[in-house]
Design a protein around this motif. Structure first.
Motif, PDB file in Angstrom:
ATOM      1  N   TYR A 188      38.339  -7.647  62.147  1.00  0.00           N
ATOM      2  CA  TYR A 188      39.050  -8.473  63.130  1.00  0.00           C
ATOM      3  C   TYR A 188      38.048  -9.091  64.096  1.00  0.00           C
ATOM      4  O   TYR A 188      37.794  -8.561  65.180  1.00  0.00           O
ATOM      5  CB  TYR A 188      40.077  -7.632  63.891  1.00  0.00           C
ATOM      6  N   ASP A 189      37.476 -10.220  63.727  1.00  0.00           N
ATOM      7  CA  ASP A 189      36.391 -10.811  64.507  1.00  0.00           C
ATOM      8  C   ASP A 189      36.808 -11.204  65.921  1.00  0.00           C
ATOM      9  O   ASP A 189      36.051 -10.984  66.871  1.00  0.00           O
ATOM     10  CB  ASP A 189      35.760 -11.989  63.773  1.00  0.00           C
ATOM     11  N   ASN A 190      37.998 -11.769  66.099  1.00  0.00           N
ATOM     12  CA  ASN A 190      38.440 -12.149  67.449  1.00  0.00           C
ATOM     13  C   ASN A 190      38.612 -10.924  68.345  1.00  0.00           C
ATOM     14  O   ASN A 190      38.292 -10.960  69.522  1.00  0.00           O
ATOM     15  CB  ASN A 190      39.747 -12.939  67.398  1.00  0.00           C
ATOM     16  N   LEU A 191      39.123  -9.857  67.782  1.00  0.00           N
ATOM     17  CA  LEU A 191      39.308  -8.631  68.554  1.00  0.00           C
ATOM     18  C   LEU A 191      37.963  -7.986  68.884  1.00  0.00           C
ATOM     19  O   LEU A 191      37.764  -7.492  69.998  1.00  0.00           O
ATOM     20  CB  LEU A 191      40.220  -7.653  67.815  1.00  0.00           C
ATOM     21  N   VAL A 192      37.045  -8.000  67.932  1.00  0.00           N
ATOM     22  CA  VAL A 192      35.705  -7.460  68.208  1.00  0.00           C
ATOM     23  C   VAL A 192      35.069  -8.211  69.375  1.00  0.00           C
ATOM     24  O   VAL A 192      34.504  -7.602  70.286  1.00  0.00           O
ATOM     25  CB  VAL A 192      34.803  -7.515  66.950  1.00  0.00           C
ATOM     26  N   ALA A 235      36.588  -9.780  71.816  1.00  0.00           N
ATOM     27  CA  ALA A 235      37.285  -9.403  73.056  1.00  0.00           C
ATOM     28  C   ALA A 235      36.899  -7.995  73.504  1.00  0.00           C
ATOM     29  O   ALA A 235      36.750  -7.741  74.711  1.00  0.00           O
ATOM     30  CB  ALA A 235      38.795  -9.506  72.856  1.00  0.00           C
ATOM     31  N   LEU A 236      36.738  -7.084  72.566  1.00  0.00           N
ATOM     32  CA  LEU A 236      36.344  -5.715  72.914  1.00  0.00           C
ATOM     33  C   LEU A 236      34.942  -5.690  73.517  1.00  0.00           C
ATOM     34  O   LEU A 236      34.691  -4.995  74.505  1.00  0.00           O
ATOM     35  CB  LEU A 236      36.433  -4.808  71.687  1.00  0.00           C
ATOM     36  N   ILE A 237      34.029  -6.432  72.921  1.00  0.00           N
ATOM     37  CA  ILE A 237      32.664  -6.497  73.460  1.00  0.00           C
ATOM     38  C   ILE A 237      32.692  -7.104  74.860  1.00  0.00           C
ATOM     39  O   ILE A 237      32.040  -6.599  75.776  1.00  0.00           O
ATOM     40  CB  ILE A 237      31.731  -7.281  72.521  1.00  0.00           C
ATOM     41  N   LYS A 238      33.474  -8.161  75.035  1.00  0.00           N
ATOM     42  CA  LYS A 238      33.598  -8.796  76.355  1.00  0.00           C
ATOM     43  C   LYS A 238      34.197  -7.821  77.372  1.00  0.00           C
ATOM     44  O   LYS A 238      33.859  -7.854  78.553  1.00  0.00           O
ATOM     45  CB  LYS A 238      34.472 -10.041  76.246  1.00  0.00           C
ATOM     46  N   SER A 239      35.063  -6.912  76.905  1.00  0.00           N
ATOM     47  CA  SER A 239      35.688  -5.918  77.788  1.00  0.00           C
ATOM     48  C   SER A 239      34.798  -4.708  78.024  1.00  0.00           C
ATOM     49  O   SER A 239      35.209  -3.753  78.679  1.00  0.00           O
ATOM     50  CB  SER A 239      37.020  -5.455  77.194  1.00  0.00           C
ATOM     51  N   LEU A 288      27.841 -11.112  66.437  1.00  0.00           N
ATOM     52  CA  LEU A 288      28.258 -10.667  67.774  1.00  0.00           C
ATOM     53  C   LEU A 288      27.582  -9.360  68.151  1.00  0.00           C
ATOM     54  O   LEU A 288      27.037  -9.212  69.246  1.00  0.00           O
ATOM     55  CB  LEU A 288      29.772 -10.463  67.813  1.00  0.00           C
ATOM     56  N   LEU A 289      27.632  -8.404  67.244  1.00  0.00           N
ATOM     57  CA  LEU A 289      27.080  -7.083  67.543  1.00  0.00           C
ATOM     58  C   LEU A 289      25.564  -7.131  67.714  1.00  0.00           C
ATOM     59  O   LEU A 289      25.012  -6.454  68.580  1.00  0.00           O
ATOM     60  CB  LEU A 289      27.472  -6.088  66.452  1.00  0.00           C
ATOM     61  N   LEU A 290      24.896  -7.919  66.908  1.00  0.00           N
ATOM     62  CA  LEU A 290      23.432  -7.985  66.993  1.00  0.00           C
ATOM     63  C   LEU A 290      22.939  -8.840  68.156  1.00  0.00           C
ATOM     64  O   LEU A 290      22.005  -8.458  68.850  1.00  0.00           O
ATOM     65  CB  LEU A 290      22.852  -8.515  65.678  1.00  0.00           C
ATOM     66  N   GLU A 291      23.563  -9.984  68.362  1.00  0.00           N
ATOM     67  CA  GLU A 291      23.049 -10.919  69.361  1.00  0.00           C
ATOM     68  C   GLU A 291      23.506 -10.615  70.784  1.00  0.00           C
ATOM     69  O   GLU A 291      22.747 -10.782  71.723  1.00  0.00           O
ATOM     70  CB  GLU A 291      23.454 -12.348  68.984  1.00  0.00           C
ATOM     71  N   LEU A 323      36.860  -0.430  68.840  1.00  0.00           N
ATOM     72  CA  LEU A 323      35.788  -1.250  68.262  1.00  0.00           C
ATOM     73  C   LEU A 323      35.458  -0.808  66.844  1.00  0.00           C
ATOM     74  O   LEU A 323      35.280  -1.643  65.952  1.00  0.00           O
ATOM     75  CB  LEU A 323      34.535  -1.203  69.143  1.00  0.00           C
ATOM     76  N   HIS A 324      35.376   0.500  66.604  1.00  0.00           N
ATOM     77  CA  HIS A 324      35.137   0.992  65.241  1.00  0.00           C
ATOM     78  C   HIS A 324      36.224   0.479  64.303  1.00  0.00           C
ATOM     79  O   HIS A 324      35.933  -0.014  63.207  1.00  0.00           O
ATOM     80  CB  HIS A 324      35.131   2.536  65.201  1.00  0.00           C
ATOM     81  N   LEU A 325      37.471   0.619  64.732  1.00  0.00           N
ATOM     82  CA  LEU A 325      38.596   0.216  63.888  1.00  0.00           C
ATOM     83  C   LEU A 325      38.595  -1.283  63.624  1.00  0.00           C
ATOM     84  O   LEU A 325      38.827  -1.725  62.499  1.00  0.00           O
ATOM     85  CB  LEU A 325      39.910   0.647  64.540  1.00  0.00           C
ATOM     86  N   ALA A 326      38.327  -2.089  64.660  1.00  0.00           N
ATOM     87  CA  ALA A 326      38.298  -3.544  64.486  1.00  0.00           C
ATOM     88  C   ALA A 326      37.159  -3.958  63.552  1.00  0.00           C
ATOM     89  O   ALA A 326      37.310  -4.897  62.768  1.00  0.00           O
ATOM     90  CB  ALA A 326      38.158  -4.230  65.842  1.00  0.00           C
TER      91      ALA A 326
END
Length: 193
Positions: free
Chosen positions: A105-109, A111-115, A153-156, A97-100
């Motif tokens: 990489y918004d799509n990866l972020v 997916a990572l949050i969803k995971s 994504l991160l805030l909401e 997540l830090h790296l994305a």
């Protein structure tokens, strides 16, 4: 008991009268197949994220890669409780997540949050994913839009506090103003009030 210890030391002396180094039997550490697979999936996820192979990273998440992997027995601690920089670096490595977030990489972020990626854990330098996202990138409209999507994504969706500070006591407003992303900064300022 002191005599018993002294006699053991005497028995360990070589013919030259010097003490031999104590011999310890090495314990063989066994790693389960599941633990080894989890480690390999995580390392592949980190590597694919670092190299910008988003499709591979998304596939690895779909295959069960844990974005929060840490070896069994390695206790996650609070950064303020650790004095040694080496301990901080080994425990608070940059996660996928830090790296994305650094790379934008918004799509990866998403997916990572969803995971279930942990969004409130700093890296070794004290950077939270939100602050890393807001302080990185080049100045372009496309980049600004991606950074804005990640911040939302991160805030909401993950409950990252807007007032979070990094190790240098900088907030996301500081990070956003340094990065030169106007839409991102407008969103952060409007969210702050």
């Amino acid at each position: 008991t002191t005599d018993a210890i002294n006699s053991e030391i005497d028995e360990d002396r070589t013919s030259t009268g010097k003490k031999r180094p104590m011999q310890f039997e090495e314990e063989e550490m066994t790693v389960s197949a599941e633990e080894e697979e989890a480690r390999m999936l995580y390392e592949a996820l980190v590597n694919s994220t670092m190299r910008g192979h988003i499709a591979a990273a998304l596939h690895l998440l779909g295959a069960g890669a844990n974005p929060n992997y840490s070896p069994k027995g390695k206790k996650v601690q609070r950064m303020g409780k650790l004095a040694d920089k080496r301990d901080k670096k080994s425990i608070f490595q940059s996660s996928p997540l830090h790296l994305a977030c650094i790379k934008g990489y918004d799509n990866l972020v998403a997916a990572l949050i969803k995971s279930g990626a942990r969004t409130k854990v700093p890296d070794a330098a004290g950077g939270l994913p939100l602050l890393l996202n807001c302080s990185s990138g080049i100045q372009s409209d496309d980049e600004d839009e991606r950074r804005l999507r990640i911040a939302r994504l991160l805030l909401e969706y993950s409950g990252v506090p807007l007032s979070a500070k990094d190790a240098a006591r900088q907030t996301v407003l500081h990070a956003g103003s340094r990065s030169g992303h106007p839409r991102l900064l407008r969103y952060l300022v409007s969210s702050w009030t």
